[in-house]
Design a protein around this motif. Structure first.
Motif, PDB file in Angstrom:
ATOM      1  N   SER A  50      -4.032   2.365  -4.861  1.00  0.00           N
ATOM      2  CA  SER A  50      -3.389   2.330  -6.173  1.00  0.00           C
ATOM      3  C   SER A  50      -2.818   3.690  -6.544  1.00  0.00           C
ATOM      4  O   SER A  50      -3.289   4.731  -6.054  1.00  0.00           O
ATOM      5  CB  SER A  50      -4.411   1.897  -7.232  1.00  0.00           C
ATOM      6  N   SER A  51      -1.821   3.660  -7.398  1.00  0.00           N
ATOM      7  CA  SER A  51      -1.243   4.915  -7.894  1.00  0.00           C
ATOM      8  C   SER A  51      -2.177   5.596  -8.887  1.00  0.00           C
ATOM      9  O   SER A  51      -2.031   6.774  -9.187  1.00  0.00           O
ATOM     10  CB  SER A  51       0.112   4.654  -8.563  1.00  0.00           C
ATOM     11  N   LEU A  52      -3.156   4.817  -9.401  1.00  0.00           N
ATOM     12  CA  LEU A  52      -4.125   5.356 -10.336  1.00  0.00           C
ATOM     13  C   LEU A  52      -5.457   5.593  -9.644  1.00  0.00           C
ATOM     14  O   LEU A  52      -5.761   4.995  -8.614  1.00  0.00           O
ATOM     15  CB  LEU A  52      -4.337   4.377 -11.506  1.00  0.00           C
ATOM     16  N   ALA A  78      -7.380   1.587  15.393  1.00  0.00           N
ATOM     17  CA  ALA A  78      -7.097   1.136  14.023  1.00  0.00           C
ATOM     18  C   ALA A  78      -5.786   1.730  13.507  1.00  0.00           C
ATOM     19  O   ALA A  78      -5.297   2.755  14.011  1.00  0.00           O
ATOM     20  CB  ALA A  78      -8.232   1.526  13.091  1.00  0.00           C
ATOM     21  N   LEU A  79      -5.243   1.050  12.512  1.00  0.00           N
ATOM     22  CA  LEU A  79      -4.061   1.550  11.801  1.00  0.00           C
ATOM     23  C   LEU A  79      -4.505   1.976  10.398  1.00  0.00           C
ATOM     24  O   LEU A  79      -5.167   1.209   9.702  1.00  0.00           O
ATOM     25  CB  LEU A  79      -2.989   0.472  11.679  1.00  0.00           C
ATOM     26  N   ILE A  80      -4.159   3.201  10.036  1.00  0.00           N
ATOM     27  CA  ILE A  80      -4.446   3.662   8.680  1.00  0.00           C
ATOM     28  C   ILE A  80      -3.227   3.302   7.826  1.00  0.00           C
ATOM     29  O   ILE A  80      -2.103   3.722   8.132  1.00  0.00           O
ATOM     30  CB  ILE A  80      -4.716   5.176   8.631  1.00  0.00           C
ATOM     31  N   LEU A  81      -3.456   2.537   6.789  1.00  0.00           N
ATOM     32  CA  LEU A  81      -2.368   1.927   6.026  1.00  0.00           C
ATOM     33  C   LEU A  81      -2.380   2.358   4.549  1.00  0.00           C
ATOM     34  O   LEU A  81      -3.382   2.838   4.029  1.00  0.00           O
ATOM     35  CB  LEU A  81      -2.476   0.407   6.100  1.00  0.00           C
ATOM     36  N   SER A  82      -1.232   2.131   3.932  1.00  0.00           N
ATOM     37  CA  SER A  82      -1.111   2.445   2.496  1.00  0.00           C
ATOM     38  C   SER A  82      -0.471   1.279   1.747  1.00  0.00           C
ATOM     39  O   SER A  82       0.608   0.812   2.124  1.00  0.00           O
ATOM     40  CB  SER A  82      -0.262   3.690   2.289  1.00  0.00           C
ATOM     41  N   LYS A  83      -1.159   0.848   0.733  1.00  0.00           N
ATOM     42  CA  LYS A  83      -0.577  -0.134  -0.189  1.00  0.00           C
ATOM     43  C   LYS A  83       0.192   0.608  -1.283  1.00  0.00           C
ATOM     44  O   LYS A  83       1.232   0.158  -1.767  1.00  0.00           O
ATOM     45  CB  LYS A  83      -1.701  -0.974  -0.822  1.00  0.00           C
ATOM     46  N   ARG A  84      -0.318   1.755  -1.684  1.00  0.00           N
ATOM     47  CA  ARG A  84       0.261   2.557  -2.766  1.00  0.00           C
ATOM     48  C   ARG A  84       1.709   2.917  -2.490  1.00  0.00           C
ATOM     49  O   ARG A  84       2.559   2.836  -3.402  1.00  0.00           O
ATOM     50  CB  ARG A  84      -0.579   3.823  -2.947  1.00  0.00           C
ATOM     51  N   LYS A  85       2.027   3.302  -1.260  1.00  0.00           N
ATOM     52  CA  LYS A  85       3.399   3.736  -0.946  1.00  0.00           C
ATOM     53  C   LYS A  85       4.387   2.585  -1.037  1.00  0.00           C
ATOM     54  O   LYS A  85       5.518   2.755  -1.518  1.00  0.00           O
ATOM     55  CB  LYS A  85       3.446   4.361   0.460  1.00  0.00           C
ATOM     56  N   VAL A  86       3.972   1.405  -0.564  1.00  0.00           N
ATOM     57  CA  VAL A  86       4.857   0.233  -0.637  1.00  0.00           C
ATOM     58  C   VAL A  86       5.104  -0.149  -2.095  1.00  0.00           C
ATOM     59  O   VAL A  86       6.242  -0.415  -2.506  1.00  0.00           O
ATOM     60  CB  VAL A  86       4.246  -0.954   0.133  1.00  0.00           C
ATOM     61  N   GLY A 122       3.095   0.333 -10.510  1.00  0.00           N
ATOM     62  CA  GLY A 122       3.371   0.584  -9.102  1.00  0.00           C
ATOM     63  C   GLY A 122       3.373   2.080  -8.864  1.00  0.00           C
ATOM     64  O   GLY A 122       3.059   2.558  -7.776  1.00  0.00           O
ATOM     65  N   VAL A 123       3.716   2.809  -9.874  1.00  0.00           N
ATOM     66  CA  VAL A 123       3.553   4.262  -9.932  1.00  0.00           C
ATOM     67  C   VAL A 123       2.864   4.561 -11.263  1.00  0.00           C
ATOM     68  O   VAL A 123       2.854   3.736 -12.167  1.00  0.00           O
ATOM     69  CB  VAL A 123       4.899   5.019  -9.842  1.00  0.00           C
ATOM     70  N   ARG A 124       2.322   5.748 -11.366  1.00  0.00           N
ATOM     71  CA  ARG A 124       1.602   6.114 -12.591  1.00  0.00           C
ATOM     72  C   ARG A 124       2.596   6.398 -13.710  1.00  0.00           C
ATOM     73  O   ARG A 124       3.457   7.246 -13.593  1.00  0.00           O
ATOM     74  CB  ARG A 124       0.756   7.359 -12.322  1.00  0.00           C
ATOM     75  N   GLY A 125       2.447   5.659 -14.783  1.00  0.00           N
ATOM     76  CA  GLY A 125       3.281   5.890 -15.954  1.00  0.00           C
ATOM     77  C   GLY A 125       2.452   6.536 -17.050  1.00  0.00           C
ATOM     78  O   GLY A 125       1.302   6.140 -17.279  1.00  0.00           O
ATOM     79  N   PHE A 126       3.023   7.529 -17.720  1.00  0.00           N
ATOM     80  CA  PHE A 126       2.282   8.249 -18.767  1.00  0.00           C
ATOM     81  C   PHE A 126       2.971   8.048 -20.106  1.00  0.00           C
ATOM     82  O   PHE A 126       4.201   8.121 -20.228  1.00  0.00           O
ATOM     83  CB  PHE A 126       2.221   9.743 -18.429  1.00  0.00           C
TER      84      PHE A 126
END
Length: 378
Positions: A50-52, A78-86, A122-126
Motif C-alpha cells: 500500500s501507499s500508506l 521467488a519473485l519479489i513483487l509490488s502491488k503499490r507500484k502498479v 492508489g497514492v498517498r493523498g494529503f
C-alpha cells in the motif's frame, strides 16, 4: 531437468515486468501469491502492499484475491513483487485527469496525522487542516473512517505530491447555493435568519447560506445606540428583504419592518382623554411635538399649550422638558396624535378691581383712627 526448467522460468522474468497473482497466504509482514504460468512463488513485502503505512499485511489484501503486480527483484526461487507500484501508476493517470477536469470525487479518510488527514487513492493523498472545512476544526479525530468529497488542488508525480481539498468542494457548493438564493430573493419577502456577527453599523444575518446586512436604523422602531442593545450573535430573527444587489452580492434587510409599529394599537393604549407623560422633542411656530411613547410624537397646538395667550411655544416650553399631556384625538392610520397641556392646567382666576364709593373714601380711615384713640384713653 527440474533445475533447468526452474532456470528457464527464472530467466523469463525481468525487473519491471507486469504479472498477475492470486493471494495464497497472508502473513503478518508479507503476502505469498501464485503467479500464473510460473512455478516460482511470488512474495509481496508489507511495504509494497500500500501507499500508506499499514501494521499488518491483512489490512491490505486477503486470501484468494487477484492482484496486478510488478516485478521488483528476481531471486532463484521467488519473485519479489509490488502491488503499490502498479496501483500508483494507474492512480497517477486517473488523478491527472481528475485534476485537469476539476472533478469532485469521494474518498475515505485512512488516517489523521499532525497537520491534516491522509487518504489512499492508489497514492498517498494529503488534506492539510486548513483545507478540510470552511470553518475552524479543533479536533480531527472523528474524521478517521469518514468518507468525504474532494478536489485535487496540487499534483506533482515526480515529487510524489498529491494535495486534496474538501473545503474547496464545500465552498463551491455554497457558492452555487448563494447564487441560487440571490436569484430567488425579492424585496418585501419575510425570511427566517440567524444573527452571525455584530458591527458598529448593524448586524449581519444569515438567511440560508448568505449574509444580509440589517443596518442599525433597521433594527428597531426605537433609537438604537449600539446593535448589541437589541440583538445578539446566534439569535433567530425575522427579517424583511429591502434590497438585493446581485452584482455585488449585497442584501439589505430589516428587522424593524417585521415588528409592530409604534402606532399599532395606539388608540387602545392611549384613548381619548388619557393623561400621559411626555418629553418635548421639537418646538415650532404653531406648537410643540411631544414624545409620549418610543417613536410616537403628538402635537400640542399652540392654542392647547396655555390658558394665557402666547405668541410662540418658546415662551412656555423648552426642548427636553418633561410634561404631562392629555390625549385629544388619535389617528393610527395617518400617524396623528393631538395633545393638550392646557386641559391639565388650572385656569387662573381673573383679577377684578372694585371702586369704593366716593363718600366712603377717607371716612373709614378717620373712623379707624378715632377708634384707636378711644382705645388708648381707656
Amino acid at each position: 531437468m527440474s533445475e533447468e526448467m526452474n532456470q528457464v522460468e527464472v530467466k523469463s522474468f525481468e525487473i519491471g515486468d507486469s504479472v498477475t497473482g492470486t493471494v495464497t497466504k497472508v502473513e503478518e509482514k508479507q503476502v505469498i501469491v501464485d503467479i500464473a504460468d510460473s512455478k516460482l512463488d511470488g512474495i509481496i513485502p508489507i511495504s509494497e502492499l500500500s501507499s500508506l503505512h499499514i501494521e499488518k499485511a491483512g489490512d491490505a489484501v486477503e486470501e484468494g484475491q487477484k492482484l496486478e503486480l510488478e516485478v521488483l527483484k528476481v531471486e532463484e526461487d521467488a519473485l519479489i513483487l509490488s502491488k503499490r507500484k502498479v496501483d500508483a501508476k494507474k492512480a497517477w493517470s486517473e488523478l491527472q485527469q481528475k485534476f485537469e477536469s476539476g472533478e469532485i470525487f469521494e474518498a475515505e479518510i485512512k488516517d489523521v496525522v499532525k497537520g491534516g488527514l491522509v487518504v489512499d487513492l492508489g497514492v498517498r493523498g494529503f488534506v492539510p487542516a486548513s483545507l478540510v472545512e470552511s470553518h475552524f476544526v479543533e479536533d480531527f479525530s472523528e474524521y478517521k473512517g469518514k468518507t468525504l468529497t474532494f478536489k485535487i488542488v496540487e499534483l506533482d508525480q515526480e515529487k510524489n505530491r498529491l494535495i486534496l481539498s474538501h473545503r474547496a468542494v464545500v465552498e463551491e457548493e455554497m457558492g452555487k447555493q448563494k447564487h441560487a438564493l440571490l436569484d430567488s430573493l425579492q424585496p418585501g419577502q419575510i425570511l427566517e435568519g440567524k444573527v452571525q456577527r455584530l458591527t458598529d453599523f448593524g448586524a449581519f444575518v444569515d438567511i440560508g447560506g448568505i449574509d444580509g446586512l440589517v443596518h442599525i436604523s433597521q433594527l428597531s422602531h426605537e433609537h438604537v445606540q449600539k446593535p448589541s442593545d437589541v440583538v445578539e450573535e446566534g439569535q433567530e430573527v425575522k427579517v424583511k428583504v429591502l434590497n438585493v444587489d446581485k452584482e455585488n452580492e449585497r442584501i439589505s434587510l430589516s428587522i424593524k419592518e417585521t415588528l409592530p409599529g409604534p402606532w399599532a394599537s395606539l388608540s387602545e393604549k392611549a384613548p381619548k382623554g388619557t393623561v400621559l407623560d411626555g418629553v418635548v422633542k421639537r418646538l415650532v411656530s404653531y406648537g410643540a411635538f411631544v414624545e409620549v411613547f418610543p417613536g410616537v410624537e403628538g402635537l400640542v397646538h399652540i392654542s392647547q399649550i396655555s390658558h394665557k395667550h402666547i405668541a410662540t411655544p418658546h415662551e412656555v416650553l423648552k426642548e427636553g422638558q418633561e410634561i404631562k399631556v392629555k390625549v385629544l384625538d388619535v389617528n393610527e392610520e395617518e400617524g396623528r396624535l393631538s395633545l393638550s397641556i392646557k386641559e391639565l392646567a388650572e385656569k387662573e382666576p381673573e383679577t377684578v378691581d372694585y371702586e369704593l364709593p366716593e363718600e366712603s373714601k377717607g371716612f373709614q380711615l378717620g373712623e379707624m383712627i378715632g377708634d384707636q384713640l378711644k382705645n388708648l384713653k381707656n
